[in-house]
Design a protein around this motif. Structure first.
Motif, mmCIF file in Angstrom:
data_model
loop_
_atom_site.group_PDB
_atom_site.id
_atom_site.type_symbol
_atom_site.label_atom_id
_atom_site.label_comp_id
_atom_site.label_asym_id
_atom_site.label_seq_id
_atom_site.Cartn_x
_atom_site.Cartn_y
_atom_site.Cartn_z
ATOM 1 N N TRP A 195 0.714 -1.085 -0.074
ATOM 2 C CA TRP A 195 -0.035 0.033 -0.098
ATOM 3 C C TRP A 195 0.711 1.306 -0.030
ATOM 4 O O TRP A 195 2.113 1.270 -0.182
ATOM 5 C CB TRP A 195 -1.096 -0.049 1.166
ATOM 6 C CG TRP A 195 -0.304 -0.335 2.657
ATOM 7 C CD1 TRP A 195 0.137 0.772 3.332
ATOM 8 C CD2 TRP A 195 -0.296 -1.350 3.241
ATOM 9 N NE1 TRP A 195 0.765 0.232 4.643
ATOM 10 C CE2 TRP A 195 0.440 -1.241 4.483
ATOM 11 C CE3 TRP A 195 -0.689 -2.680 2.990
ATOM 12 C CZ2 TRP A 195 0.705 -2.157 5.336
ATOM 13 C CZ3 TRP A 195 -0.247 -3.881 3.832
ATOM 14 C CH2 TRP A 195 0.424 -3.443 5.082
ATOM 15 N N LYS A 196 0.321 2.337 0.119
ATOM 16 C CA LYS A 196 0.919 3.631 0.134
ATOM 17 C C LYS A 196 2.215 3.781 0.953
ATOM 18 O O LYS A 196 2.067 2.838 1.939
ATOM 19 C CB LYS A 196 0.007 4.897 0.322
ATOM 20 C CG LYS A 196 -0.828 5.187 -0.867
ATOM 21 C CD LYS A 196 -1.755 6.388 -0.359
ATOM 22 C CE LYS A 196 -2.683 6.942 -1.734
ATOM 23 N NZ LYS A 196 -3.401 7.870 -1.385
ATOM 24 N N LYS A 197 2.972 4.658 0.529
ATOM 25 C CA LYS A 197 4.231 4.975 1.552
ATOM 26 C C LYS A 197 4.997 3.674 1.711
ATOM 27 O O LYS A 197 5.614 3.761 2.888
ATOM 28 C CB LYS A 197 3.955 5.798 2.897
ATOM 29 C CG LYS A 197 2.859 7.034 2.441
ATOM 30 C CD LYS A 197 2.611 7.733 3.604
ATOM 31 C CE LYS A 197 2.014 9.023 3.374
ATOM 32 N NZ LYS A 197 1.628 9.780 4.832
ATOM 33 N N GLY A 198 5.304 2.757 0.895
ATOM 34 C CA GLY A 198 6.228 1.712 1.130
ATOM 35 C C GLY A 198 5.531 0.641 1.992
ATOM 36 O O GLY A 198 6.340 -0.366 2.532
ATOM 37 N N GLY A 199 4.389 0.704 2.615
ATOM 38 C CA GLY A 199 3.761 -0.270 3.314
ATOM 39 C C GLY A 199 3.614 -1.562 2.846
ATOM 40 O O GLY A 199 3.386 -1.647 1.465
ATOM 41 N N GLY A 200 3.797 -2.542 3.602
ATOM 42 C CA GLY A 200 3.474 -3.915 3.004
ATOM 43 C C GLY A 200 3.487 -5.146 4.016
ATOM 44 O O GLY A 200 4.176 -4.891 5.264
ATOM 45 N N GLY A 201 3.498 -6.254 3.362
ATOM 46 C CA GLY A 201 3.643 -7.542 4.261
ATOM 47 C C GLY A 201 3.451 -8.531 3.586
ATOM 48 O O GLY A 201 2.955 -8.747 2.521
ATOM 49 N N ALA A 202 3.773 -10.062 4.242
ATOM 50 C CA ALA A 202 3.451 -11.194 3.424
ATOM 51 C C ALA A 202 3.009 -12.147 4.661
ATOM 52 O O ALA A 202 3.265 -12.142 5.832
ATOM 53 C CB ALA A 202 4.853 -11.551 2.874
ATOM 54 N N GLU A 203 2.116 -13.035 3.990
ATOM 55 C CA GLU A 203 1.132 -14.102 4.992
ATOM 56 C C GLU A 203 1.395 -15.238 4.308
ATOM 57 O O GLU A 203 0.921 -15.383 2.913
ATOM 58 C CB GLU A 203 -0.058 -13.378 5.387
ATOM 59 C CG GLU A 203 0.135 -12.305 6.117
ATOM 60 C CD GLU A 203 -1.245 -12.043 6.892
ATOM 61 O OE1 GLU A 203 -1.320 -11.564 7.836
ATOM 62 O OE2 GLU A 203 -2.301 -12.129 5.988
ATOM 63 N N GLU A 204 1.505 -16.205 4.991
ATOM 64 C CA GLU A 204 1.358 -17.547 4.406
ATOM 65 C C GLU A 204 -0.310 -17.877 4.166
ATOM 66 O O GLU A 204 -0.894 -17.492 5.192
ATOM 67 C CB GLU A 204 1.927 -18.779 5.220
ATOM 68 C CG GLU A 204 3.434 -18.630 5.364
ATOM 69 C CD GLU A 204 4.272 -18.791 4.220
ATOM 70 O OE1 GLU A 204 3.891 -19.569 3.413
ATOM 71 O OE2 GLU A 204 5.246 -18.113 4.240
ATOM 72 N N ARG A 205 -0.546 -18.732 3.192
ATOM 73 C CA ARG A 205 -1.917 -18.807 2.758
ATOM 74 C C ARG A 205 -2.316 -20.336 2.480
ATOM 75 O O ARG A 205 -1.406 -20.966 2.182
ATOM 76 C CB ARG A 205 -2.352 -17.806 1.766
ATOM 77 C CG ARG A 205 -2.516 -16.247 2.102
ATOM 78 C CD ARG A 205 -3.553 -16.007 3.335
ATOM 79 N NE ARG A 205 -3.464 -14.789 3.554
ATOM 80 C CZ ARG A 205 -4.051 -14.275 4.665
ATOM 81 N NH1 ARG A 205 -4.572 -14.952 5.483
ATOM 82 N NH2 ARG A 205 -3.669 -12.829 5.193
ATOM 83 N N ALA A 206 -3.467 -20.827 2.808
ATOM 84 C CA ALA A 206 -3.941 -22.035 2.423
ATOM 85 C C ALA A 206 -5.464 -22.084 2.191
ATOM 86 O O ALA A 206 -6.160 -21.190 2.695
ATOM 87 C CB ALA A 206 -3.781 -23.135 3.610
ATOM 88 N N VAL A 207 -6.069 -22.863 1.462
ATOM 89 C CA VAL A 207 -7.490 -22.667 1.034
ATOM 90 C C VAL A 207 -7.589 -24.115 0.532
ATOM 91 O O VAL A 207 -6.731 -24.842 -0.277
ATOM 92 C CB VAL A 207 -7.663 -21.562 0.012
ATOM 93 C CG1 VAL A 207 -7.094 -21.901 -1.326
ATOM 94 C CG2 VAL A 207 -9.222 -21.772 -0.212
#
Length: 230
Positions: A195-207
């Motif tokens: 998102w704006k101003k360099g924001g971010g993240g990562a998450e493991e997902r399963a479905v």
């Protein structure tokens, strides 16, 4: 706190099947396989996560109405990819999971997101649980807030497989699949948000997905299924 979809959104799965869909699919192999697996809980996603130290807007709460209508075709599909021509269940489920975990509010409206997702669904209404899929998209207010922050996400798929319960049940009764040709596939991967101003993240997902693959036809998405993860 990171700005992302709420737990009932594209970044996490947990919407239940409707009573009518349970009755309909209950007459098919899906109900048999899921019953044998003893599934009573829905997949909640989650796992290890990382994010940048930049402050992000508060995560929205709530979700869309369970009576979400199918989007109008004229709304287009924005950045949502078109369904691939794949006839193998695991490969299609992996592509569908990547689609569901990816979005871009910078160039895709909520209606476009829904229209793009709808194109992946089976046209056999007896087996299609659109509610479970549409339920992953936040309501218009939340989508607007995310768009204000240019929120977008990409996905990397690590693997997909038939759960053990599905394989065992299919081995015990191979003919059970031949009414609906619906396969249960669990997919794992990672979702990266920005998102704006360099924001971010990562998450493991399963479905866990219910995928329909009739002989001599491309696969389609039937539903986001209850959890069968082994």
């Amino acid at each position: 706190m990171r700005k992302r979809f709420p737990s009932s959104s594209l970044s996490s799965y947990g919407s239940g099947w409707s009573t009518n869909q349970r009755i309909a699919i209950g007459a098919t192999v899906v109900a048999v396989l899921l019953a044998l697996a003893g599934v009573v809980a829905l997949l909640t996603g989650g796992g290890n996560s990382q994010q940048t130290p930049d402050a992000a807007p508060p995560a929205p709460t709530g979700g869309p109405s369970h009576s979400e209508a199918a989007p109008k075709p004229s709304s287009g599909s924005g950045s949502v990819p078109k369904p691939p021509q794949i006839a193998e269940p695991v490969a299609y489920a992996k592509a569908a999971a990547q689609m569901l975990w990816s979005y871009d509010t910078r160039d895709t409206s909520r209606d476009q997101q829904l229209a793009g997702m709808r194109a992946w669904m089976t046209t056999e209404t007896k087996y299609a649980d659109w509610t479970s899929v549409a339920g992953q998209v936040p309501d218009p207010v939340l989508w607007s807030r995310m768009a204000d922050q240019d929120q977008h996400a990409t996905a990397h798929i690590t693997e997909g497989h038939y759960p053990g319960a599905f394989k065992q049940a299919l081995a015990e009764d191979p003919s059970a699949i031949t009414e609906a040709y619906i396969y249960v596939v669990t997919v794992n991967g990672k979702q990266t948000l920005s998102w704006k101003k360099g924001g971010g993240g990562a998450e493991e997902r399963a479905v866990t997905l219910a995928v329909q693959c009739r002989p001599n036809h491309d696969c389609t998405l039937a539903a986001i299924a209850p959890s069968v993860t082994q």
